[in-house]
Design a protein around this motif. Structure first.
Motif, PDB file in Angstrom:
ATOM      1  N   ALA A 142       0.812  -1.212   0.000  1.00 46.86           N
ATOM      2  CA  ALA A 142       0.000   0.000   0.000  1.00 46.86           C
ATOM      3  C   ALA A 142       0.847   1.264   0.000  1.00 46.86           C
ATOM      4  O   ALA A 142       0.334   2.357  -0.260  1.00 46.86           O
ATOM      5  CB  ALA A 142      -0.934   0.003   1.206  1.00 46.86           C
ATOM      6  N   TRP A 143       2.129   1.122   0.333  1.00 43.98           N
ATOM      7  CA  TRP A 143       3.070   2.237   0.301  1.00 43.98           C
ATOM      8  C   TRP A 143       4.199   1.877  -0.664  1.00 43.98           C
ATOM      9  O   TRP A 143       4.478   0.699  -0.893  1.00 43.98           O
ATOM     10  CB  TRP A 143       3.660   2.497   1.683  1.00 43.98           C
ATOM     11  N   PRO A 144       4.898   2.855  -1.224  1.00 44.86           N
ATOM     12  CA  PRO A 144       5.978   2.540  -2.166  1.00 44.86           C
ATOM     13  C   PRO A 144       7.225   1.964  -1.505  1.00 44.86           C
ATOM     14  O   PRO A 144       8.085   1.413  -2.193  1.00 44.86           O
ATOM     15  CB  PRO A 144       6.275   3.887  -2.836  1.00 44.86           C
ATOM     16  N   SER A 145       7.337   2.088  -0.183  1.00 47.59           N
ATOM     17  CA  SER A 145       8.485   1.517   0.523  1.00 47.59           C
ATOM     18  C   SER A 145       8.070   1.045   1.907  1.00 47.59           C
ATOM     19  O   SER A 145       7.130   1.570   2.500  1.00 47.59           O
ATOM     20  CB  SER A 145       9.620   2.549   0.660  1.00 47.59           C
ATOM     21  N   VAL A 146       8.783   0.039   2.400  1.00 47.15           N
ATOM     22  CA  VAL A 146       8.624  -0.440   3.772  1.00 47.15           C
ATOM     23  C   VAL A 146      10.020  -0.505   4.384  1.00 47.15           C
ATOM     24  O   VAL A 146      10.905  -1.187   3.852  1.00 47.15           O
ATOM     25  CB  VAL A 146       7.959  -1.832   3.834  1.00 47.15           C
ATOM     26  N   THR A 147      10.227   0.204   5.480  1.00 44.31           N
ATOM     27  CA  THR A 147      11.515   0.230   6.167  1.00 44.31           C
ATOM     28  C   THR A 147      11.373  -0.482   7.502  1.00 44.31           C
ATOM     29  O   THR A 147      10.582  -0.051   8.351  1.00 44.31           O
ATOM     30  CB  THR A 147      11.979   1.682   6.399  1.00 44.31           C
ATOM     31  N   VAL A 148      12.092  -1.581   7.694  1.00 44.10           N
ATOM     32  CA  VAL A 148      11.993  -2.370   8.924  1.00 44.10           C
ATOM     33  C   VAL A 148      13.216  -2.090   9.793  1.00 44.10           C
ATOM     34  O   VAL A 148      14.359  -2.307   9.371  1.00 44.10           O
ATOM     35  CB  VAL A 148      11.889  -3.875   8.627  1.00 44.10           C
ATOM     36  N   VAL A 149      12.968  -1.611  10.997  1.00 42.74           N
ATOM     37  CA  VAL A 149      14.049  -1.255  11.914  1.00 42.74           C
ATOM     38  C   VAL A 149      14.592  -2.504  12.592  1.00 42.74           C
ATOM     39  O   VAL A 149      13.825  -3.330  13.101  1.00 42.74           O
ATOM     40  CB  VAL A 149      13.545  -0.263  12.987  1.00 42.74           C
ATOM     41  N   ASN A 150      15.912  -2.647  12.602  1.00 44.76           N
ATOM     42  CA  ASN A 150      16.559  -3.692  13.394  1.00 44.76           C
ATOM     43  C   ASN A 150      17.074  -3.004  14.661  1.00 44.76           C
ATOM     44  O   ASN A 150      18.133  -2.383  14.650  1.00 44.76           O
ATOM     45  CB  ASN A 150      17.706  -4.332  12.606  1.00 44.76           C
ATOM     46  N   ARG A 151      16.276  -3.046  15.727  1.00 43.46           N
ATOM     47  CA  ARG A 151      16.600  -2.282  16.923  1.00 43.46           C
ATOM     48  C   ARG A 151      17.953  -2.696  17.519  1.00 43.46           C
ATOM     49  O   ARG A 151      18.410  -3.811  17.307  1.00 43.46           O
ATOM     50  CB  ARG A 151      15.491  -2.439  17.966  1.00 43.46           C
ATOM     51  N   PRO A 210      22.475  -7.111  12.699  1.00 40.58           N
ATOM     52  CA  PRO A 210      23.776  -6.442  12.704  1.00 40.58           C
ATOM     53  C   PRO A 210      23.764  -5.057  13.335  1.00 40.58           C
ATOM     54  O   PRO A 210      24.683  -4.264  13.095  1.00 40.58           O
ATOM     55  CB  PRO A 210      24.085  -6.347  11.207  1.00 40.58           C
ATOM     56  N   SER A 211      22.755  -4.722  14.127  1.00 41.90           N
ATOM     57  CA  SER A 211      22.758  -3.453  14.843  1.00 41.90           C
ATOM     58  C   SER A 211      23.709  -3.523  16.028  1.00 41.90           C
ATOM     59  O   SER A 211      24.224  -4.592  16.382  1.00 41.90           O
ATOM     60  CB  SER A 211      21.341  -3.097  15.304  1.00 41.90           C
ATOM     61  N   GLY A 212      23.955  -2.376  16.648  1.00 44.45           N
ATOM     62  CA  GLY A 212      24.935  -2.288  17.723  1.00 44.45           C
ATOM     63  C   GLY A 212      24.381  -2.671  19.084  1.00 44.45           C
ATOM     64  O   GLY A 212      23.211  -3.072  19.217  1.00 44.45           O
ATOM     65  N   PRO A 213      25.192  -2.530  20.135  1.00 47.51           N
ATOM     66  CA  PRO A 213      24.807  -2.948  21.490  1.00 47.51           C
ATOM     67  C   PRO A 213      23.795  -2.004  22.128  1.00 47.51           C
ATOM     68  O   PRO A 213      23.614  -0.858  21.696  1.00 47.51           O
ATOM     69  CB  PRO A 213      26.139  -2.906  22.245  1.00 47.51           C
ATOM     70  N   LEU A 214      23.135  -2.495  23.191  1.00 45.65           N
ATOM     71  CA  LEU A 214      22.182  -1.668  23.918  1.00 45.65           C
ATOM     72  C   LEU A 214      22.867  -0.469  24.570  1.00 45.65           C
ATOM     73  O   LEU A 214      22.304   0.618  24.602  1.00 45.65           O
ATOM     74  CB  LEU A 214      21.477  -2.490  25.003  1.00 45.65           C
ATOM     75  N   THR A 215      24.059  -0.650  25.106  1.00 51.54           N
ATOM     76  CA  THR A 215      24.875   0.295  25.886  1.00 51.54           C
ATOM     77  C   THR A 215      24.341   0.389  27.315  1.00 51.54           C
ATOM     78  O   THR A 215      23.193   0.044  27.605  1.00 51.54           O
ATOM     79  CB  THR A 215      24.969   1.702  25.262  1.00 51.54           C
TER      80      THR A 215
END
Length: 266
Positions: free
Chosen positions: A52-61, A66-71
């Motif tokens: 329904a939208w031209p793009s879907v962006t999925v966040v890797n929290r 491969p996202s970074g540490p919580l800290t």
């Protein structure tokens, strides 16, 4: 819709988040925020079903590869600020969708900035699963990720032994859950430490809340959903037939189609 790019975005504390973009990378669209025990990869089938939208962006929290540490300064507000970085990168985002813990993050983000449309599937809020925090902390201290999976599924989700053993029998899936379980204690602690907001999504033009039919009115997800619903009195509520909390895995196409339906302007 197929994945086209992955981007890495720096966030506070020297960490970073990655996002998987499906469709047209430069076109404003839908941003998806997964919850605990989940990552961007786990939402690929839902993203593929959304058109329904031209793009879907999925966040890797943060906290999952491969996202970074919580800290060490991690909190619920950290998540809201990380999402703000993503929304700043993808200016003109038309809709924001969050699942579970990610649903709460999305609703809180709409307190901080104006957003056109927020959708949340079974968002959770405090008090949620706090009784399991001591056992989760003990498992984290010994890096016992098998125990963490069992605690999340048995003590929090309320699933039985047979269900957990079925998960364990899938060796590849269990190995993935071991990695996803590592931030579980910190995330649940952050959820329960944050003061509850009297109102959620106050700067959103439109809010839709979704609950799986199997959880409607039932603890823990349905009762937490009801707590959230009271804080978004103008939201419309939708029921996904025949589903529970894990609809993105058990019925990704059906969930994707429901999200498509909600793109229709009222």
């Amino acid at each position: 819709m197929e994945q086209t790019i992955q981007k890495r975005l720096p966030v506070d504390g020297g960490s970073w988040v990655t996002v998987d973009v499906y469709g047209e990378p430069d076109a404003p669209g839908l941003v998806v925020v997964p919850g605990a025990m989940s990552d961007a990869h786990g939402w690929r089938h839902v993203a593929a079903a959304v058109d329904a939208w031209p793009s879907v962006t999925v966040v890797n929290r943060r906290g999952r590869t491969p996202s970074g540490p919580l800290t060490s300064t991690y909190s619920l507000q950290t998540e809201v600020e990380d999402l703000g970085v993503v929304l700043n990168e993808f200016k003109g985002t038309r809709a924001l969708f969050g699942w579970s813990y990610g649903g709460l993050i999305a609703l809180l983000a709409a307190n901080d900035r104006p957003l056109h449309h927020v959708i949340a599937y079974e968002p959770v809020t405090r008090p949620f699963g706090s009784h399991a925090l001591p056992d989760l902390q003990a498992a984290e201290e010994t890096a016992d990720w098998d125990a963490t999976i069992e605690i999340v599924n048995r003590q929090i989700a309320g699933l039985d032994t047979a269900h957990v053993e079925a998960l364990r029998a899938d060796r590849q899936g269990w190995a993935a859950l071991r990695h996803l379980s590592r931030p579980a204690h910190a995330e649940l602690a952050a959820l329960n430490a944050a003061p509850p907001s009297d109102e959620l999504a106050r700067r959103a033009d439109r809010v839709d809340l979704i609950i799986g039919q199997c959880n409607d009115g039932a603890a823990p997800y349905g009762t937490s959903f009801d707590d959230v619903r009271k804080r978004v009195p103008r939201a419309e509520v939708h029921v996904l037939p025949g589903q529970g909390h894990m609809a993105h895995i058990q019925a990704p196409t059906e969930l994707g189609h429901l999200i498509n339906d909600l793109a229709t302007v009222r």
